[in-house]
Design an enzyme around this catalytic site. Structure first.
Site, PDB file in Angstrom:
ATOM      1  N   ASP A   1     -14.003 -11.950  11.544  1.00 12.16           N
ATOM      2  CA  ASP A   1     -12.951 -11.251  10.796  1.00 12.16           C
ATOM      3  C   ASP A   1     -13.266  -9.758  10.678  1.00 12.16           C
ATOM      4  O   ASP A   1     -12.975  -9.125   9.674  1.00 12.16           O
ATOM      5  CB  ASP A   1     -12.762 -11.893   9.402  1.00 12.16           C
ATOM      6  CG  ASP A   1     -11.551 -11.344   8.646  1.00 12.16           C
ATOM      7  OD1 ASP A   1     -10.701 -10.707   9.280  1.00 12.16           O
ATOM      8  OD2 ASP A   1     -11.487 -11.549   7.418  1.00 12.16           O
TER       9      ASP A   1
ATOM     10  N   ALA B   1      -8.031  -9.403  -1.670  1.00 12.93           N
ATOM     11  CA  ALA B   1      -8.809 -10.560  -1.211  1.00 12.93           C
ATOM     12  C   ALA B   1     -10.061 -10.811  -2.041  1.00 12.93           C
ATOM     13  O   ALA B   1     -10.373 -11.947  -2.383  1.00 12.93           O
ATOM     14  CB  ALA B   1      -9.191 -10.369   0.250  1.00 12.93           C
TER      15      ALA B   1
ATOM     16  N   ARG C   1       0.790  -1.225   0.000  1.00 15.60           N
ATOM     17  CA  ARG C   1       0.000   0.000   0.000  1.00 15.60           C
ATOM     18  C   ARG C   1       0.830   1.287   0.000  1.00 15.60           C
ATOM     19  O   ARG C   1       0.289   2.367   0.168  1.00 15.60           O
ATOM     20  CB  ARG C   1      -1.032  -0.036   1.131  1.00 15.60           C
ATOM     21  CG  ARG C   1      -2.212  -0.952   0.753  1.00 15.60           C
ATOM     22  CD  ARG C   1      -3.298  -1.012   1.777  1.00 15.60           C
ATOM     23  NE  ARG C   1      -2.868  -1.697   2.967  1.00 15.60           N
ATOM     24  CZ  ARG C   1      -2.815  -3.024   3.094  1.00 15.60           C
ATOM     25  NH1 ARG C   1      -3.188  -3.821   2.108  1.00 15.60           N
ATOM     26  NH2 ARG C   1      -2.384  -3.572   4.207  1.00 15.60           N
TER      27      ARG C   1
ATOM     28  N   HIS D   1      -6.914 -18.903  -6.446  1.00 14.89           N
ATOM     29  CA  HIS D   1      -7.477 -19.120  -7.789  1.00 14.89           C
ATOM     30  C   HIS D   1      -8.996 -18.967  -7.812  1.00 14.89           C
ATOM     31  O   HIS D   1      -9.611 -19.095  -8.869  1.00 14.89           O
ATOM     32  CB  HIS D   1      -7.088 -20.503  -8.315  1.00 14.89           C
ATOM     33  CG  HIS D   1      -5.629 -20.613  -8.681  1.00 14.89           C
ATOM     34  ND1 HIS D   1      -5.115 -20.088  -9.834  1.00 14.89           N
ATOM     35  CD2 HIS D   1      -4.588 -21.177  -8.021  1.00 14.89           C
ATOM     36  CE1 HIS D   1      -3.798 -20.321  -9.882  1.00 14.89           C
ATOM     37  NE2 HIS D   1      -3.455 -20.977  -8.793  1.00 14.89           N
TER      38      HIS D   1
ATOM     39  N   CYS E   1      -6.446 -24.392  -2.906  1.00 20.89           N
ATOM     40  CA  CYS E   1      -6.282 -23.551  -4.111  1.00 20.89           C
ATOM     41  C   CYS E   1      -7.216 -22.345  -4.136  1.00 20.89           C
ATOM     42  O   CYS E   1      -6.903 -21.320  -4.755  1.00 20.89           O
ATOM     43  CB  CYS E   1      -6.552 -24.373  -5.376  1.00 20.89           C
ATOM     44  SG  CYS E   1      -5.973 -26.080  -5.293  1.00 20.89           S
TER      45      CYS E   1
ATOM     46  N   THR F   1       2.005  -5.788   4.100  1.00 19.53           N
ATOM     47  CA  THR F   1       1.367  -5.193   2.924  1.00 19.53           C
ATOM     48  C   THR F   1       1.132  -3.696   3.127  1.00 19.53           C
ATOM     49  O   THR F   1       0.886  -2.975   2.178  1.00 19.53           O
ATOM     50  CB  THR F   1       0.004  -5.858   2.626  1.00 19.53           C
ATOM     51  OG1 THR F   1      -0.813  -5.752   3.794  1.00 19.53           O
ATOM     52  CG2 THR F   1       0.163  -7.317   2.233  1.00 19.53           C
TER      53      THR F   1
ATOM     54  N   GLY G   1      -1.256 -11.528   8.659  1.00 19.24           N
ATOM     55  CA  GLY G   1      -1.122 -12.977   8.861  1.00 19.24           C
ATOM     56  C   GLY G   1      -2.158 -13.627   9.750  1.00 19.24           C
ATOM     57  O   GLY G   1      -2.099 -14.827   9.990  1.00 19.24           O
ATOM     58  N   ALA G   2      -3.142 -12.852  10.234  1.00 18.68           N
ATOM     59  CA  ALA G   2      -4.079 -13.402  11.225  1.00 18.68           C
ATOM     60  C   ALA G   2      -4.903 -14.582  10.694  1.00 18.68           C
ATOM     61  O   ALA G   2      -5.378 -15.405  11.469  1.00 18.68           O
ATOM     62  CB  ALA G   2      -5.006 -12.308  11.744  1.00 18.68           C
ATOM     63  N   GLU G   3      -5.088 -14.685   9.384  1.00 22.26           N
ATOM     64  CA  GLU G   3      -5.871 -15.800   8.836  1.00 22.26           C
ATOM     65  C   GLU G   3      -5.110 -17.135   8.954  1.00 22.26           C
ATOM     66  O   GLU G   3      -5.673 -18.202   8.773  1.00 22.26           O
ATOM     67  CB  GLU G   3      -6.208 -15.545   7.364  1.00 22.26           C
ATOM     68  CG  GLU G   3      -7.530 -14.828   7.169  1.00 22.26           C
ATOM     69  CD  GLU G   3      -7.616 -13.509   7.884  1.00 22.26           C
ATOM     70  OE1 GLU G   3      -6.772 -12.634   7.622  1.00 22.26           O
ATOM     71  OE2 GLU G   3      -8.508 -13.343   8.731  1.00 22.26           O
TER      72      GLU G   3
END
Ligand code: CA
Length: 714
Positions: A325, A566, A140, A635, A631, A185, A201-203
């Site tokens: 989230d 995302a 960003r 994707h 994936c 980021t 990285g929390a996910e």
């Protein structure tokens, strides 16, 4: 006017005319310090920090381009990025030089009047690492300070560059544990000689923190953890001891707890407070994370700290015990608003959870909050006496009932990181608002954290593969530009968009609001009325926030164009409805600009040519689950991609032959991470069978649509 006042006016006028140029010409480029940043309004021609001023209003006092002449705004120059990938950066402009970033944290310094490349810095991020973050290889933007340019690199490095040459001066590793999926980021902020940066990285299961480094040397000055860690290792501060009381069980610290501060920060020099926006919990599932008990501080909070020491001053938690989230990492704005008839310095935020918050900037005291989200079901409102949400019982305890629950907003929020702006002349905030929903389906048993594997404590959401069902769902995920009165807590006007996740906003004293959209438009509106005044089409989607600046008496408006993040990668099922194609550029406009706009291209769905399906339905079903877990985040869930990352329905016979090799890392240099440690040959074949099915589905859909059109025209 007295003589003294006149002299001051003349001197400051001269400063406006010559000061910035002289600063650049006389000495180093990017010669920014506290004096200049604290008084950023004195040189409106520059955009010296992320939100232009420390208060991050993204309001420019420039008015040469305004609501009466904007039809003359034409392209001055453009710059094509090396990669047609996500561009989230807010450019920084100082004394005629523009600094920006592209995908994989690449930094560019450009002449702000011509777009000529002055230098480029490639931190050479290993491309295959992109799957170690939730939300694309995004960056960003940079910060500048005393002749240096600072960038947070996707793999966790913080790097200082010489602003004249782009050569590296120092580099530090911000990551405390490389077994975990920490990324950067966000744009660094620089306050009183300290470069401050948080991580993502929390996910995946990490512990959130923010670190401040000496801008000159890179030496760490302080680190502020946003959630408690392993109790056996002792608490780092009294603040950690205080917040640990709001957590339960032992899963939270094993998993990391989350609370990553991956985006928002603002600073108020008068109060000497640095505001940090803190992210969601890890796991998302509050039951698994903290036995469904406690507020889990500082998740989903705005925290104010002293920039010299990182010492805690106050916090306000938007979503106690977050289970959806609902990050509070959306941009924070400091402003003075008339509250109960008196001017009061406040911080404002429109976080994911769908409520617009106004807090006292000095104390964090709750002033007001109302729903800005179009559909918000997790809470009925915010209690005015306590400042706490009134939860909806069903949405709030999906984990205790152990059954899936559809909640609004979903993990994309009612607004994500796409920066909002605030115009002190209209008194309105301009929010890239959207509607999202998610079916939270809780897991009963926690999974162990592993590299590159999202670990949410809920199932990866399934998307319908049936076209009609998908169309129904997609109709929900709309967006709008929303002009919000933060004093009356009401929408004043809005402009609907067909899709969510539109670009950040910027507003000016020329009564203008600028925004790019996910369907490939650059737009300007009248800030007071929302009337559309100007529009250009571009090939790619826009997510970044635009900026404006002035050099030698000409005002420029700069848009970073380049879709990603995302929403288009994970929710390609919906995002594929936008007809944009990958094409990342910086487009800069001025009055009377005559440069040719790049050709506008649009995505056309041609029929794919998959190999024949030979696998059983059972194999395809097994492949569906494996695809979702391994994936889908990049994707696209359901093998539907918005084409930011390749649409696997279009794999040709040759790629199908190489499929296993690709999964094992044959294309890691291009960004496809190796999955050999996670998938066996049989699993890879199952995934391939699912992709062949989805390719045939698309082929059939296209054939059916063509037949229907022919029927109509007959
Ligand atoms: Ca998140």
């Amino acid at each position: 006017m007295t003589i003294t006042h006149r002299a001051v006016a003349i001197v400051s006028g001269l400063w406006l005319l010559f000061g910035p140029a002289l600063a650049g010409a006389a000495g180093k480029p990017a010669a920014v310090d506290s004096a200049r940043l604290n008084a950023a309004d004195r040189e409106p021609g520059n955009w010296m920090s992320h939100g232009r001023t420390y208060g991050e209003q993204r309001f420019s006092p420039l008015a040469r381009v305004n609501d009466r002449n904007i039809e003359r705004l034409g392209l001055a120059w453009q710059f094509k990025y090396d990669l047609d990938r996500v561009v989230e950066a807010t450019p920084i402009v100082v004394d005629g030089v523009l600094y920006t970033t592209g995908a994989y944290s690449m930094v560019y310094a450009l002449d702000a009047t011509s777009g000529k490349l002055l230098w480029k810095y490639d931190p050479e991020v290993y491309r295959g690492i992109q799957g170690s973050g939730c939300c694309d290889a995004a960056n960003r933007g940079v910060a500048v300070w005393k002749g240096r340019v600072y960038v947070g690199v996707y793999d966790g490095r913080l790097v200082a560059l010489d602003a004249r040459t782009g050569r590296q001066v120092w580099s530090v590793d911000t990551v405390i544990d490389h077994e975990r999926n920490y990324t950067i980021t966000g744009a660094p902020r620089i306050v009183k000689g300290k470069v401050v940066i948080g991580n993502g990285g929390a996910e995946f299961g990490v512990r959130g923190y923010v670190t401040a480094y000496d801008a000159a040397t890179g030496k760490q000055v302080w680190r502020f953890f946003t959630v408690p860690g392993d109790p056996a290792k002792g608490d780092e501060s009294d603040t950690i001891t205080m917040i640990r009381k709001t957590w339960h069980g032992d899963q939270y610290w094993k998993q990391g707890g989350g609370g990553t501060a991956w985006n928002a920060m603002a600073y108020d020099p008068e109060l000497d407070l640095l505001y940090i926006g803190v992210g969601n919990g890890s796991f998302w599932n509050y039951g698994l994370r903290s036995e469904g008990k406690g507020d889990n501080l500082f998740l989903s909070s705005i925290v104010a700290v002293r920039p010299d020491t990182g010492k805690y001053v106050w916090h306000y938690q938007t979503t106690p015990g977050d289970a959806w989230d609902y990050t509070a990492t959306q941009d924070i704005i400091v402003a003075t608003l008339p509250i109960d008839g008196k001017p009061r310095k406040v911080v404002m935020q429109a976080p994911k959870n769908g409520f617009f918050y106004v807090l006292d900037a000095a104390t964090g005291q709750f002033i007001s909050a109302e729903k800005f989200g179009s559909i918000v079901t997790w809470a009925k409102g915010i209690d005015k006496a306590t400042g706490r949400p009134v939860f909806d019982a069903e949405a709030a305890d999906y984990w205790t009932r152990g059954e899936a629950k559809l909640v609004f907003p979903g993990s994309q929020g009612a607004h994500n990181w796409h920066p909002m702006s605030f115009n002190p002349q209209t008194g309105l905030a301009y929010i890239p608002q959207h509607t999202s929903a998610e079916r939270y389906d809780p897991l009963k048993v926690a999974r162990k954290p592993a590299r590159g594997v999202p670990n949410l404590g809920v199932e990866i959401p399934a998307v319908p593969e049936d076209r009609k069902e998908l169309d129904e769902l997609a109709r929900l995920f709309t967006g709008k530009l929303q002009a919000w009165d933060p004093v009356r807590q009401k929408e004043v006007w809005s402009v609907p968009y067909p899709m969510m996740s539109n670009g950040g906003t910027m507003t000016t004293a020329g009564n203008l609001v600028f925004q790019g959209t996910t369907h490939g438009e650059l737009v300007a509106y009248a800030a007071d009325s929302g009337r559309k005044l100007w529009r250009r089409e571009v090939s790619s989607g826009v997510v970044a926030g635009p900026v404006t600046y002035e050099v030698r008496g000409e005002q420029y408006v700069a848009f970073n164009v380049g879709w990603g993040g995302a929403f288009p990668i994970t929710f390609g099922a919906i995002a594929q409805r936008s007809p944009v194609v990958p094409d990342s550029r910086l487009l800069v406009f001025k009055l009377g600009g005559t440069a040719a706009m790049p050709e506008v291209r649009r995505r056309v769905f041609t029929p794919p040519a998959p190999p024949p399906q030979t696998a059983s339905a059972e194999t395809v079903n097994a492949g569906r689950k494996l695809y979702a877990d391994n994936c889908g985040a990049c994707h696209g869930l359901g093998a539907m991609s918005a084409n930011v990352i390749p649409d696997l329905r279009y794999l040709d016979a040759e790629r199908h032959k190489e499929f296993e090799a690709i999964v094992f890392g044959a294309r890691s240099h291009l960004g496809m991470p190796p999955f050999g440690h996670r998938l066996e040959t049989d699993d890879i074949e199952r995934i391939r069978a699912f992709l062949i099915k989805r390719a045939h589905d698309l082929k059939d859909e296209i054939a059916a649509a063509r037949a229907a059109t022919e029927d109509k025209t007959r």
